[in-house]
Enzyme design. Structure first.
Site, PDB file in Angstrom:
ATOM      1  N   ALA A   1       0.868  -1.183   0.000  1.00 17.59           N
ATOM      2  CA  ALA A   1       0.000   0.000   0.000  1.00 17.59           C
ATOM      3  C   ALA A   1       0.897   1.222   0.000  1.00 17.59           C
ATOM      4  O   ALA A   1       2.016   1.177   0.535  1.00 17.59           O
ATOM      5  CB  ALA A   1      -0.926   0.019   1.211  1.00 17.59           C
TER       6      ALA A   1
ATOM      7  N   VAL B   1       0.675   3.886   1.712  1.00 12.35           N
ATOM      8  CA  VAL B   1       0.918   4.452   3.045  1.00 12.35           C
ATOM      9  C   VAL B   1       1.836   3.600   3.909  1.00 12.35           C
ATOM     10  O   VAL B   1       2.262   4.039   4.974  1.00 12.35           O
ATOM     11  CB  VAL B   1      -0.402   4.684   3.828  1.00 12.35           C
ATOM     12  CG1 VAL B   1      -1.231   5.760   3.183  1.00 12.35           C
ATOM     13  CG2 VAL B   1      -1.177   3.386   3.973  1.00 12.35           C
ATOM     14  N   TYR B   2       2.138   2.386   3.491  1.00 11.43           N
ATOM     15  CA  TYR B   2       3.004   1.535   4.301  1.00 11.43           C
ATOM     16  C   TYR B   2       4.423   2.106   4.330  1.00 11.43           C
ATOM     17  O   TYR B   2       4.839   2.756   3.381  1.00 11.43           O
ATOM     18  CB  TYR B   2       3.053   0.112   3.716  1.00 11.43           C
ATOM     19  CG  TYR B   2       1.785  -0.683   3.860  1.00 11.43           C
ATOM     20  CD1 TYR B   2       0.759  -0.288   4.704  1.00 11.43           C
ATOM     21  CD2 TYR B   2       1.595  -1.859   3.123  1.00 11.43           C
ATOM     22  CE1 TYR B   2      -0.400  -1.031   4.829  1.00 11.43           C
ATOM     23  CE2 TYR B   2       0.441  -2.604   3.239  1.00 11.43           C
ATOM     24  CZ  TYR B   2      -0.556  -2.181   4.089  1.00 11.43           C
ATOM     25  OH  TYR B   2      -1.712  -2.926   4.198  1.00 11.43           O
ATOM     26  N   PRO B   3       5.132   1.905   5.457  1.00  6.54           N
ATOM     27  CA  PRO B   3       4.987   0.846   6.447  1.00  6.54           C
ATOM     28  C   PRO B   3       3.978   1.137   7.553  1.00  6.54           C
ATOM     29  O   PRO B   3       3.783   2.281   7.949  1.00  6.54           O
ATOM     30  CB  PRO B   3       6.394   0.733   7.041  1.00  6.54           C
ATOM     31  CG  PRO B   3       6.952   2.115   6.925  1.00  6.54           C
ATOM     32  CD  PRO B   3       6.408   2.641   5.629  1.00  6.54           C
TER      33      PRO B   3
ATOM     34  N   GLY C   1       5.378   5.347   1.767  1.00 10.01           N
ATOM     35  CA  GLY C   1       6.038   5.031   0.506  1.00 10.01           C
ATOM     36  C   GLY C   1       7.280   4.178   0.630  1.00 10.01           C
ATOM     37  O   GLY C   1       7.742   3.596  -0.359  1.00 10.01           O
TER      38      GLY C   1
END
Length: 321
Positions: free
Chosen positions: A50, A52-54, A63
């Site tokens: 995704a 927005v991860y981590p 990112g």
């Protein structure tokens, strides 16, 4: 490694999907690469991320996970099916989140850049956006599919009625349709069995459930007296309170205490039994398994070779219903 169709599509995906939300915060890059190597060596070709991860990070870390995957995958993009998601805030700008046309188009470009790829196999909405009409969202997804930047579309954390309405609007408008859903599902959280899973079976949607071992809670390693273990999801930055709210409850500890001897009796680790139980549901396409260390994948991978006997599944269904 087994491979199965993603819903009604012709796309074949590995029976396990590797979750990567630990990469770049809970795991440093060398550890993340080791986990990716371990999964690939076991035949997992389906990778979920995704933008927005981590997990547990901040706006300063968004990112990173996609960047790690992009560097690891360089020169062998064709060997993997890559899924990623958008919805969460990527900056402090109010429009840099949600499922608006602007954000989806910007988010796709950002993920392509970080993943170092020309296309995303499965692009998913990470959550529903009540402030954006679903028609606007679906038209934006249609455009990125037509442009060749995305192959298939899906959603995560949508309720059954939201999925059904989106499918209806897609059919009415003649635009891209969701081909998969990504809900939370495990022995301790079975709400999706009532409406979402029957809908998926009827409509031919792939189901890629996350949290099959409840963020590590279904390993049985946590103690209510000792408190959350440092370095686990239950103490991980901005995600700690979310995981504690989900699972750190007296009733869940009691359930795990009942499940532990049953797993021992069946001759398998509790985590293996938990994942085998998820796999036993015919509506499930590919559970998302993750780790913070490569060796943590061992018990989860074992579930493919240890299908549950019907009597054991019935017993587990009754205990956790």
């Amino acid at each position: 490694m087994q491979h199965v169709r993603l819903g009604r599509t012709g796309l074949q995906v590995s029976r396990f999907c590797l979750g990567t939300m630990t990469f770049g915060f809970q795991c440093d890059e060398p550890t993340s690469r080791a986990i990716l190597d371990k999964a690939a060596g076991a035949g997992i070709t389906f990778i979920d991320a995704a933008d927005v991860y981590p997990l547990g990070g901040t706006l300063e870390t968004v990112g990173r996970t996609e960047e790690i995957i992009g560097r690891w995958m360089q020169g062998r993009r064709q060997d993997f099916v890559i899924a990623t998601k958008c919805f969460g805030a990527m900056s402090r700008r109010r429009w840099d989140q949600g499922n608006s046309r602007k954000h989806i188009l910007d988010a796709v470009e950002g993920s392509l850049r970080r993943l170092n790829t020309d296309y995303i196999d499965l692009y998913q909405l990470h959550g529903p956006d009540p402030s954006t009409p679903i028609d606007e969202t679906l038209r934006a997804l249609e455009d990125v599919v037509r442009a060749g930047k995305v192959r298939y579309a899906g959603c995560s954390n949508f309720l059954a009625y939201q999925v059904a309405r989106a499918i209806g609007r897609s059919e009415t408008m003649g635009v891209v349709r969701f081909d998969s859903v990504q809900p939370r599902y495990n022995l301790l959280f079975r709400e999706i069995e009532r409406e979402l899973l029957p809908l998926c079976e009827e409509e031919g949607l792939g189901v890629i459930p996350y949290n099959p071992i409840a963020g590590g809670f279904l390993t049985g390693k946590h103690s209510r007296d000792a408190g959350p273990e440092e370095g686990s999801r239950f103490t991980l930055g901005s995600a700690a309170s979310r995981y504690q709210d989900r699972y750190w409850h007296e009733g869940m500890f009691e359930t795990v205490e009942v499940l532990h001897p049953i797993a021992a009796e069946a001759g398998m680790p509790l985590a293996t039994m938990a994942v085998s139980w998820v796999l036993a549901n015919p509506a499930i396409t590919a559970p998302i398994i993750g780790a913070s260390r490569p060796e943590q994948l061992d018990d989860l991978l074992l579930a493919l070779d240890r299908p549950l006997a019907a009597q054991l599944k019935e017993r587990l269904d009754t205990i956790t219903s």
